[in-house]
Scaffold this motif. Sequence first.
Motif, PDB file in Angstrom:
ATOM      1  N   ARG A 129       0.868  -1.174   0.000  1.00 41.84           N
ATOM      2  CA  ARG A 129       0.000   0.000   0.000  1.00 41.84           C
ATOM      3  C   ARG A 129       0.904   1.222   0.000  1.00 41.84           C
ATOM      4  N   ASP A 130       0.688   2.085  -0.959  1.00 44.50           N
ATOM      5  CA  ASP A 130       1.493   3.296  -1.120  1.00 44.50           C
ATOM      6  C   ASP A 130       2.985   2.979  -1.128  1.00 44.50           C
ATOM      7  N   GLY A 131       3.348   1.889  -1.813  1.00 41.02           N
ATOM      8  CA  GLY A 131       4.738   1.496  -1.997  1.00 41.02           C
ATOM      9  C   GLY A 131       5.369   0.722  -0.861  1.00 41.02           C
ATOM     10  N   GLU A 132       4.645   0.527   0.231  1.00 39.49           N
ATOM     11  CA  GLU A 132       5.191  -0.177   1.401  1.00 39.49           C
ATOM     12  C   GLU A 132       4.484  -1.517   1.593  1.00 39.49           C
ATOM     13  N   PRO A 133       5.214  -2.539   2.075  1.00 42.61           N
ATOM     14  CA  PRO A 133       4.546  -3.813   2.372  1.00 42.61           C
ATOM     15  C   PRO A 133       3.415  -3.603   3.374  1.00 42.61           C
ATOM     16  N   ILE A 134       2.331  -4.317   3.187  1.00 38.45           N
ATOM     17  CA  ILE A 134       1.195  -4.223   4.117  1.00 38.45           C
ATOM     18  C   ILE A 134       1.499  -5.114   5.321  1.00 38.45           C
ATOM     19  N   GLU A 135       1.501  -4.515   6.487  1.00 39.04           N
ATOM     20  CA  GLU A 135       1.803  -5.243   7.721  1.00 39.04           C
ATOM     21  C   GLU A 135       0.592  -6.068   8.162  1.00 39.04           C
ATOM     22  N   VAL A 136       0.844  -7.105   8.935  1.00 43.07           N
ATOM     23  CA  VAL A 136      -0.239  -7.955   9.441  1.00 43.07           C
ATOM     24  C   VAL A 136      -1.243  -7.118  10.234  1.00 43.07           C
ATOM     25  N   ARG A 137      -0.782  -6.152  11.002  1.00 42.47           N
ATOM     26  CA  ARG A 137      -1.707  -5.327  11.795  1.00 42.47           C
ATOM     27  C   ARG A 137      -2.583  -4.424  10.916  1.00 42.47           C
ATOM     28  N   ASP A 138      -2.228  -4.292   9.624  1.00 44.30           N
ATOM     29  CA  ASP A 138      -2.965  -3.442   8.686  1.00 44.30           C
ATOM     30  C   ASP A 138      -3.529  -4.253   7.518  1.00 44.30           C
ATOM     31  N   LEU A 139      -4.141  -5.387   7.767  1.00 43.60           N
ATOM     32  CA  LEU A 139      -4.782  -6.256   6.776  1.00 43.60           C
ATOM     33  C   LEU A 139      -3.813  -7.189   6.063  1.00 43.60           C
ATOM     34  N   GLY A 140      -2.535  -7.096   6.329  1.00 45.12           N
ATOM     35  CA  GLY A 140      -1.537  -7.879   5.609  1.00 45.12           C
ATOM     36  C   GLY A 140      -1.292  -9.251   6.208  1.00 45.12           C
ATOM     37  N   PRO A 141      -0.385  -9.977   5.681  1.00 46.17           N
ATOM     38  CA  PRO A 141       0.577  -9.513   4.694  1.00 46.17           C
ATOM     39  C   PRO A 141      -0.026  -9.319   3.289  1.00 46.17           C
ATOM     40  N   MET A 142      -1.223  -9.875   3.075  1.00 49.37           N
ATOM     41  CA  MET A 142      -1.887  -9.730   1.776  1.00 49.37           C
ATOM     42  C   MET A 142      -3.387  -9.719   2.000  1.00 49.37           C
ATOM     43  N   PHE A 143      -4.104  -9.080   1.061  1.00 50.51           N
ATOM     44  CA  PHE A 143      -5.551  -9.230   1.078  1.00 50.51           C
ATOM     45  C   PHE A 143      -6.130  -9.135  -0.317  1.00 50.51           C
ATOM     46  N   VAL A 144      -7.255  -9.813  -0.486  1.00 48.51           N
ATOM     47  CA  VAL A 144      -7.952  -9.837  -1.770  1.00 48.51           C
ATOM     48  C   VAL A 144      -8.612  -8.478  -1.946  1.00 48.51           C
ATOM     49  N   LEU A 145      -8.223  -7.773  -3.013  1.00 49.07           N
ATOM     50  CA  LEU A 145      -8.718  -6.421  -3.221  1.00 49.07           C
ATOM     51  C   LEU A 145      -9.375  -6.272  -4.586  1.00 49.07           C
ATOM     52  N   TYR A 146     -10.614  -5.855  -4.558  1.00 44.13           N
ATOM     53  CA  TYR A 146     -11.378  -5.546  -5.765  1.00 44.13           C
ATOM     54  C   TYR A 146     -11.214  -4.053  -6.058  1.00 44.13           C
ATOM     55  N   PRO A 147     -11.341  -3.643  -7.323  1.00 46.49           N
ATOM     56  CA  PRO A 147     -11.216  -2.220  -7.670  1.00 46.49           C
ATOM     57  C   PRO A 147     -12.508  -1.464  -7.335  1.00 46.49           C
ATOM     58  N   PHE A 148     -12.714  -1.192  -6.057  1.00 41.92           N
ATOM     59  CA  PHE A 148     -13.970  -0.608  -5.571  1.00 41.92           C
ATOM     60  C   PHE A 148     -14.306   0.741  -6.200  1.00 41.92           C
ATOM     61  N   ASP A 149     -13.329   1.623  -6.317  1.00 38.72           N
ATOM     62  CA  ASP A 149     -13.634   2.951  -6.859  1.00 38.72           C
ATOM     63  C   ASP A 149     -13.910   2.907  -8.362  1.00 38.72           C
ATOM     64  N   GLU A 150     -13.271   1.988  -9.082  1.00 38.34           N
ATOM     65  CA  GLU A 150     -13.520   1.841 -10.522  1.00 38.34           C
ATOM     66  C   GLU A 150     -14.866   1.164 -10.791  1.00 38.34           C
ATOM     67  N   GLN A 151     -15.286   0.317  -9.881  1.00 38.28           N
ATOM     68  CA  GLN A 151     -16.505  -0.480 -10.047  1.00 38.28           C
ATOM     69  C   GLN A 151     -17.347  -0.361  -8.776  1.00 38.28           C
ATOM     70  N   PRO A 152     -18.058   0.750  -8.586  1.00 39.70           N
ATOM     71  CA  PRO A 152     -18.808   0.983  -7.344  1.00 39.70           C
ATOM     72  C   PRO A 152     -19.831  -0.107  -7.013  1.00 39.70           C
ATOM     73  N   GLU A 153     -20.295  -0.849  -8.023  1.00 40.92           N
ATOM     74  CA  GLU A 153     -21.246  -1.935  -7.749  1.00 40.92           C
ATOM     75  C   GLU A 153     -20.626  -3.043  -6.900  1.00 40.92           C
ATOM     76  N   LEU A 154     -19.298  -3.037  -6.771  1.00 42.19           N
ATOM     77  CA  LEU A 154     -18.622  -4.039  -5.949  1.00 42.19           C
ATOM     78  C   LEU A 154     -18.725  -3.753  -4.452  1.00 42.19           C
ATOM     79  N   LEU A 155     -19.163  -2.576  -4.103  1.00 41.25           N
ATOM     80  CA  LEU A 155     -19.320  -2.243  -2.678  1.00 41.25           C
ATOM     81  C   LEU A 155     -20.613  -2.851  -2.154  1.00 41.25           C
TER      82      LEU A 155
END
Length: 173
Positions: A129-155
């Motif tokens: 996220r923003d060029g830095e590895p996502i830490e476990v305390r911040d949803l990491g080390p990985m998470f399944v991410l859909y393009p929510f802002d590009e496809q608002p119907e995904l919310l």
Amino acid sequence: MPSLRPCRAVLTLSLLLLSSAPLLVMADPLPPPEGEVLLRVTGNIGHPNVGDELHLDREMLMSIPSRSIETSTPWTEGVGRFEGPLLRALLEAAGTQSEHVRVQALNEYESEVPVSDFHDYDVILAIKRDGEPIEVRDLGPMFVLYPFDEQPELLNETIRHRSVWHVGSVHVP
């Protein structure tokens, strides 16, 4: 004057070999990881690299065709730039074909996700996220991410349940 037949044959054979090169590369299994294993892909896979599983470290994950998504999420503040491998490319690297996968978090929460989502949308396994590895305390080390802002119907609630955080493994039935 020399005949062009041998040249055409060589050219045709060369083009045939070049056009099949990506298939030859994808048929080769990935080597075992050298770094810390972040993801295990298990089940019905054609390209294991450790026993009958595919183990991937951060470097290997980032070598899979990836994408950056600038989006807000229901779990983070503001818009972030998330990066990670496309899940459809990950499944291709694993050598699998399935209608769905089971994504499991480190805490054993799991969700069944239809593979059609990965083809209908550019769903990534976010590892930065923003060029830095996502830490476990911040949803990491990985998470399944859909393009929510590009496809608002995904919310919606269904997609939120498929957006597993703290991903540790993907199982292919």
